[in-house]
Design an enzyme around this catalytic site. Structure first.
Site, short mmCIF file in Angstrom:
data_model
loop_
_atom_site.label_atom_id
_atom_site.label_comp_id
_atom_site.label_asym_id
_atom_site.label_seq_id
_atom_site.Cartn_x
_atom_site.Cartn_y
_atom_site.Cartn_z
N SER A 10 17.28 35.55 -6.78
CA SER A 10 18.28 34.75 -7.48
C SER A 10 17.66 33.42 -7.91
O SER A 10 17.15 32.68 -7.06
CB SER A 10 19.48 34.49 -6.57
OG SER A 10 20.34 33.52 -7.15
N HIS A 35 18.19 37.89 -10.69
CA HIS A 35 19.62 37.74 -10.43
C HIS A 35 20.08 36.36 -10.89
O HIS A 35 19.47 35.35 -10.55
CB HIS A 35 19.90 37.91 -8.93
CG HIS A 35 21.36 38.02 -8.59
ND1 HIS A 35 22.08 39.17 -8.75
CD2 HIS A 35 22.23 37.10 -8.10
CE1 HIS A 35 23.33 38.98 -8.36
NE2 HIS A 35 23.44 37.72 -7.98
N ASP A 37 23.34 33.88 -10.92
CA ASP A 37 24.67 33.58 -10.38
C ASP A 37 25.39 32.62 -11.31
O ASP A 37 24.97 31.48 -11.49
CB ASP A 37 24.56 32.96 -8.99
CG ASP A 37 24.09 33.95 -7.94
OD1 ASP A 37 24.78 34.97 -7.76
OD2 ASP A 37 23.05 33.72 -7.32
N MET A 39 28.77 30.54 -12.00
CA MET A 39 29.94 30.02 -11.27
C MET A 39 30.75 29.09 -12.17
O MET A 39 30.18 28.31 -12.93
CB MET A 39 29.48 29.25 -10.03
CG MET A 39 28.51 29.99 -9.15
SD MET A 39 28.03 28.98 -7.73
CE MET A 39 26.53 29.83 -7.22
N HIS A 69 25.71 37.97 -12.36
CA HIS A 69 26.85 38.04 -11.44
C HIS A 69 27.85 36.96 -11.85
O HIS A 69 27.61 35.76 -11.65
CB HIS A 69 26.33 37.82 -10.01
CG HIS A 69 27.39 37.69 -8.98
ND1 HIS A 69 27.13 37.20 -7.70
CD2 HIS A 69 28.71 37.99 -8.98
CE1 HIS A 69 28.23 37.20 -6.99
NE2 HIS A 69 29.21 37.67 -7.75
N MET A 71 30.89 34.92 -11.25
CA MET A 71 31.85 34.44 -10.25
C MET A 71 32.86 33.57 -10.98
O MET A 71 32.85 32.34 -10.90
CB MET A 71 31.12 33.66 -9.16
CG MET A 71 30.30 34.55 -8.25
SD MET A 71 29.36 33.64 -7.01
CE MET A 71 27.78 33.54 -7.84
N MET A 140 29.06 41.11 -1.09
CA MET A 140 28.73 39.73 -0.73
C MET A 140 28.68 39.60 0.79
O MET A 140 29.64 39.91 1.48
CB MET A 140 29.78 38.77 -1.31
CG MET A 140 29.78 38.65 -2.82
SD MET A 140 28.18 38.14 -3.52
CE MET A 140 27.94 36.55 -2.70
N GLY A 145 29.24 30.98 -3.73
CA GLY A 145 29.38 29.62 -4.24
C GLY A 145 28.23 28.71 -3.89
O GLY A 145 27.91 27.80 -4.63
N ASP A 178 24.11 40.60 -1.36
CA ASP A 178 23.75 39.24 -1.76
C ASP A 178 24.27 38.25 -0.73
O ASP A 178 25.47 38.18 -0.48
CB ASP A 178 24.36 38.94 -3.14
CG ASP A 178 24.02 37.55 -3.65
OD1 ASP A 178 23.27 36.81 -2.98
OD2 ASP A 178 24.50 37.20 -4.74
N GLY A 179 23.35 37.47 -0.16
CA GLY A 179 23.74 36.38 0.72
C GLY A 179 23.08 36.41 2.08
O GLY A 179 23.35 37.31 2.87
N GLY A 180 22.18 35.48 2.33
CA GLY A 180 21.58 35.35 3.65
C GLY A 180 20.54 36.40 3.98
O GLY A 180 20.14 36.52 5.14
#
Length: 219
Positions: A10, A35, A37, A39, A69, A71, A140, A145, A178-180
């Site tokens: 990302s 990727h 993101d 927002m 993506h 959001m 997610m 965010g 996606d995330g962490g």
């Protein structure tokens, strides 16, 4: 169906003063997916990139696959401009109130691949009706965010559930997370069923180990 493994770094985790340099690092690592993101400051409490960023980066890196993506509260109003900008795949969330199925159809009519996304507190069943329409489902594993949040273990069960649903329904959509995700847990998410891995902070800080551990897990 078994899809080939893709790591999609990302650019949210890259250098915002030089996004092209961030994409160049992705390409230099031998990866194909980028990727992005997007927002809106409403659906998530932050603002990020617009379609102009996608257009500029796609023009410079036409061979890269741009995984966008959205959001957004009303992604149906924006899919056309992101498609025109050069997005290869556009993912939209299941949570907001808008015509989800029709928007997925529009993405395909625009000649792009489509994805459906759901947040950590949203049950996996919320996307079941859309699975025949999509090319990818994004789980997610953090609240969207902000980058750098820790991985939520509950995502592993959702990944496994999606893999079962895909098999039972005879479908071939990709399963993205996606995330962490970092070098310490990427093996677990791959074993749980993910074949598409988003990693921002982890890739730009420790990309070599991330890729190595993903390769080991995929074997």
């Amino acid at each position: 169906m078994v899809n080939t493994l893709e790591i999609a770094p990302s650019i949210l985790g890259g250098d915002h003063s030089s996004l092209a340099e961030s994409v160049e690092k992705i390409r230099a690592a031998g990866l194909r997916w980028v990727h992005v993101d997007v927002m809106d400051g409403h659906f998530v409490p932050n603002l990020s990139f617009g379609s102009g960023v996608v257009k500029a980066l796609k023009r410079r890196f036409p061979e890269m696959f741009f995984d966008v993506h959205l959001m957004l509260d009303n992604p149906n109003l924006y899919v056309a401009q992101f498609a025109e900008a050069g997005s290869d795949l556009i993912s939209i969330h299941v949570e907001p109130d808008y015509p989800v199925a029709e928007t997925l159809d529009e993405i395909h009519l625009l000649g792009k691949k489509s994805g459906i996304v759901f947040n950590p507190d949203t049950p996996v069943g919320s996307v079941a009706d859309f699975l025949p329409k999509v090319d990818l489902v994004l789980v997610m594993s953090v609240q969207p965010g902000f980058g750098g949040q820790p991985f939520r273990e509950s995502a592993l069960e959702k990944l496994s559930a999606l893999e079962r649903m895909r098999s039972e329904m005879g479908l071939s959509f990709r399963i993205e997370v996606d995330g962490g995700v970092d070098s310490s847990n990427i093996g677990a998410v791959i074993r749980a069923g993910a074949d598409t891995i988003v990693a921002g902070t982890a890739f730009f800080k420790d990309g070599a180990n991330l890729i190595k551990n993903a390769a080991i897990a995929s074997m």
